[in-house]
Design an enzyme around this catalytic site. Structure first.
Site, PDB file in Angstrom:
ATOM      1  CB  SER A 176      -0.974   0.097   0.992  1.00 27.35           C
ATOM      2  OG  SER A 176      -2.042   0.906   1.341  1.00 27.35           O
ATOM      3  CG  HIS A 177       0.350   3.481   2.601  1.00 30.19           C
ATOM      4  ND1 HIS A 177      -1.120   2.530   3.294  1.00 30.19           N
ATOM      5  CD2 HIS A 177       0.514   3.950   4.344  1.00 30.19           C
ATOM      6  CE1 HIS A 177      -0.666   2.188   4.361  1.00 30.19           C
ATOM      7  NE2 HIS A 177      -0.073   2.956   5.732  1.00 30.19           N
TER       8      HIS A 177
ATOM      9  CG  ASP B  66      -2.516   3.914  -2.088  1.00 27.16           C
ATOM     10  OD1 ASP B  66      -3.167   4.251  -2.242  1.00 27.16           O
ATOM     11  OD2 ASP B  66      -2.473   3.170  -1.097  1.00 27.16           O
TER      12      ASP B  66
ATOM     13  CG  ASP C  46      -2.363  -0.342  -2.546  1.00 30.89           C
ATOM     14  OD1 ASP C  46      -2.426   0.617  -1.826  1.00 30.89           O
ATOM     15  OD2 ASP C  46      -3.662  -1.163  -2.558  1.00 30.89           O
TER      16      ASP C  46
ATOM     17  CG  ASP D 112      -6.002   1.141  -1.782  1.00 29.39           C
ATOM     18  OD1 ASP D 112      -4.359   1.674  -1.506  1.00 29.39           O
ATOM     19  OD2 ASP D 112      -6.091   0.062  -0.632  1.00 29.39           O
ATOM     20  NE  ARG D 113      -4.005   4.275   3.232  1.00 29.12           N
ATOM     21  CZ  ARG D 113      -3.368   4.145   4.331  1.00 29.12           C
ATOM     22  NH1 ARG D 113      -2.441   5.382   4.804  1.00 29.12           N
ATOM     23  NH2 ARG D 113      -3.692   3.562   5.426  1.00 29.12           N
TER      24      ARG D 113
ATOM     25  CE  LYS E 245      -7.560   2.113   2.088  1.00 31.46           C
ATOM     26  NZ  LYS E 245      -7.841   0.541   2.771  1.00 31.46           N
TER      27      LYS E 245
HETATM   28  C1  G1P Z   1      -4.343   1.318   8.672  1.00 34.31           C
HETATM   29  C2  G1P Z   1      -5.297   2.513   8.437  1.00 34.31           C
HETATM   30  C3  G1P Z   1      -5.856   1.680   8.112  1.00 34.31           C
HETATM   31  C4  G1P Z   1      -6.571   1.186   6.848  1.00 34.31           C
HETATM   32  C5  G1P Z   1      -5.156   0.423   6.677  1.00 34.31           C
HETATM   33  C6  G1P Z   1      -5.069   0.005   4.977  1.00 34.31           C
HETATM   34  O1  G1P Z   1      -4.322   0.107   9.127  1.00 34.31           O
HETATM   35  O2  G1P Z   1      -5.732   2.640   9.884  1.00 34.31           O
HETATM   36  O3  G1P Z   1      -7.551   2.571   7.621  1.00 34.31           O
HETATM   37  O4  G1P Z   1      -7.447   0.190   6.489  1.00 34.31           O
HETATM   38  O5  G1P Z   1      -4.272   1.029   6.389  1.00 34.31           O
HETATM   39  O6  G1P Z   1      -4.818   0.650   4.085  1.00 34.31           O
HETATM   40  P1  G1P Z   1      -3.527   0.489  10.282  1.00 34.31           P
HETATM   41  O7  G1P Z   1      -1.943   0.139  10.144  1.00 34.31           O
HETATM   42  O8  G1P Z   1      -4.140   2.027  11.612  1.00 34.31           O
HETATM   43  O9  G1P Z   1      -3.749  -1.220  10.881  1.00 34.31           O
HETATM   44 ZN    ZN Z   2      -3.304   1.196  -0.558  1.00 32.77          ZN
END
Ligand code: G1P
Ligand code: ZN
Length: 543
Positions: free
Chosen positions: A113-114, A277, A279, A281-282, A376
């Site tokens: 992801s990010h 981000d 991937d 999705d954000r 998302k």
């Molecule tokens: C974090 C975000 C959560 C999101 C997840 C995946 O998870 O807080 O809302 O769904 O990334 O993108 P966390 O690191 O808080 O468990």
């Molecule tokens: Zn992501």
């Protein structure tokens, strides 16, 4: 070509977190590490022979290597066909879209992801089911259990598949189809939004900037925003996906999307700015010198959904994760539709969407989406906003201010303390749990604690119970402080503090969130003993 059964020994640390298994690249590069986890997935999902699997990732370092391994393992485990994104690319929402559209048995998405990418940075893998959404906890627990007892995996001895050429090849008796990663997704967007209206908005001089952050959404945004919607060339910046995201941290917030923030707060700023981000999705939404909090964005999309073709028939309901502000709750009340509060993580929305209980959902962590897929979706949120802007013909700021005037404003901020020693972070959480009785009824300035609890959730569809989802300190005026440990970090522990204060008074809506929450932050630090217990006097990131 022959199928080889390789003996292996379990790794003890393959427990999927909030969103799949995430580790540093060198962990994944250990012999058998990725293979064990993939075999644990295949064993747990028990796909009937000949089924179709979707495969792709965000293009980060190790993506291509992992894809070749997974293709050969899929062939050895009896899949009939794999749809793989060209170059190994599929954004998370596009993977969800492809799984649904092609009625695949499921998909494997490679992404952290990010989180940053590169040889020493993060990598991740997760399984999505046939509804296109992240596997439920029952499945992820089965995968974990399997990973702890695995003794062998199956892999086909074969040459690598050419990932850059569209078309079909075979791998043993399995078909591999390299697909255009963008086209199914772009088609879906075109069916939901009024592209003609957005095109004429852009023709009329409306300027926008989309920061793909050298991540997966570059090709998606270039095709949709510049090519199909006709935005000026260069409207999409950092559009080429890079294995290390150009050395950046591909997280669309005010801290990490600084290139975009500078433009949107500079002289001659465009009318609209957005970023997504690693991937895809954000999303982050900005107006001219104006930041829209993700919680407000969700509320606003819900309030304006009737203006948008794909949602004009009405919303079944809305859902937000527990730490997300309650702004959308008041919109739901006004629309007379149900509003669900779920634990953090997208997987909890899937059941609600499959049962047609919600249409829109979102999280404070820059995630918004709808039942068009089961993830998302960053670009979807951007297009939703553009569609609203094209209809309402007001600035982003004017639309948000009108919204606050009607519904009140939820001042909101999240403080992240990253890379804490695990013991210290657990200590803060335990201390808070031990303080519930003492805190209840206590007055802090104008704030009185009404109740405290550790959030738990019973899924209204399948009845499953998720406990220990975050400590909530709830105040009598609806304000909240929430403490939660991250389930996606890969180094030490990350403690998140979520602060929310409701303000009905329009004359205070202009305040800066940090200013409005100042007293609240002090209360949070005081009751948690965070600074003394962790030795940190500043958060790593504030959003
Ligand atoms: C974090 C975000 C959560 C999101 C997840 C995946 O998870 O807080 O809302 O769904 O990334 O993108 P966390 O690191 O808080 O468990
Ligand atoms: Zn992501």
């Amino acid at each position: 070509m022959s199928i080889r059964t390789v003996s292996t020994r379990p790794f003890p640390d393959q427990k999927p977190g909030t969103s799949g298994l995430r580790k540093k690249v060198p962990v994944f590069q250990q012999p058998h590490y990725l293979e064990n986890f993939v075999q644990a997935i295949f064993d747990s999902i028990a796909a009937p022979q000949g089924e179709t699997l979707v495969l792709g990732g965000d293009g980060r370092y190790y993506n291509r290597t992992a894809i070749q391994i997974i293709l050969k393992m899929a062939a050895a485990n009896g899949f009939g066909k794999v749809l793989v994104g060209q170059g190994g690319i599929l954004s998370t929402p596009a993977a969800s879209c492809v799984i649904r559209k092609h009625k695949a048995f499921g998909g494997i998405i490679l992404s952290a992801s990010h989180n940053p990418g590169g040889p020493k940075e993060d990598f991740g893998i997760k399984f999505n089911s046939s509804n296109g959404g992240p596997a439920t906890e029952t499945v992820t627990e089965a995968i974990f259990a399997k990973s702890k007892s695995i003794s062998s995996y199956r892999i086909l001895d074969a040459a690598d598949v050419a990932l850059d050429r569209l078309g079909e090849t075979t791998l043993g008796s399995m078909q591999v189809q390299v697909i255009d990663p963008v086209s199914d997704y772009a088609g879906l967007m075109e069916s939901l939004f009024d592209f003609a209206a957005i095109r004429s908005l852009l023709k009329g001089g409306f300027k926008l900037k989309f920061d793909a952050m050298h991540a997966v959404n570059g090709p998606y945004a270039s095709e949709i925003i510049e090519k199909r919607l006709g935005a000026a060339p260069g409207s999409v910046m950092n559009a080429v996906p890079l294995e290390d995201f150009g050395g950046g941290h591909p997280d669309p917030n005010l801290t990490y999307a600084h290139d975009l923030v500078e433009i949107m707060y500079g002289a001659d700023a465009p009318d609209f700015g957005a970023a997504s981000d690693g991937d895809g999705d954000r999303n982050m939404i900005l107006g001219k010198r104006f930041f829209v909090t993700p919680s407000d964005s969700l509320a606003l999309l819900a309030a304006n959904a009737s203006l948008v073709r794909g949602y004009a028939q009405g919303l079944a309901g809305v859902a937000r994760s527990m730490p997300t502000s309650a702004a959308v709750d008041r919109v739901a009340r006004a629309l007379n539709i149900p509003c669900f509060e779920t634990p953090t993580g997208w997987k909890f929305f899937g059941n609600l969407m499959d049962a047609n209980k919600v249409t829109l959902c979102g999280e404070e962590s820059f995630g918004t989406g709808s039942n068009h897929v089961r993830e998302k979706d960053g670009l979807w949120a951007v297009l939703f906003w553009l569609n609203i802007l094209a209809v309402r013909k007001q600035s982003v700021e004017a639309i948000v201010r009108e919204h606050w005037a009607k519904y009140g404003r939820n001042f909101y901020s999240r403080y992240d303390y990253e890379g804490l020693p695990t013991e210290a972070a657990n200590g803060v959480m335990q201390h808070l749990r031990d303080s519930f009785a003492v805190l209840t009824g206590k007055q802090f300035g104008k704030y009185a604690v009404q109740t405290c609890d550790d959030f738990s959730y019973t899924d209204p569809v399948d009845g499953s119970l998720s406990k220990g989802q975050g400590v909530r300190i709830l105040f009598s005026d609806g304000s909240r402080i929430i403490f939660r440990l991250s389930g996606t970090g890969t180094e030490g522990a990350t403690l998140r503090v979520y602060l929310e204060a409701f303000e009905a008074d329009v004359s205070r809506h202009h305040l800066d969130a940090q200013e409005a929450l100042k007293e609240f932050i002090q209360i949070a630090l005081h009751i948690s003993e965070l600074q003394t217990r962790t030795g940190r006097d500043q958060p790593t990131v504030v959003t």
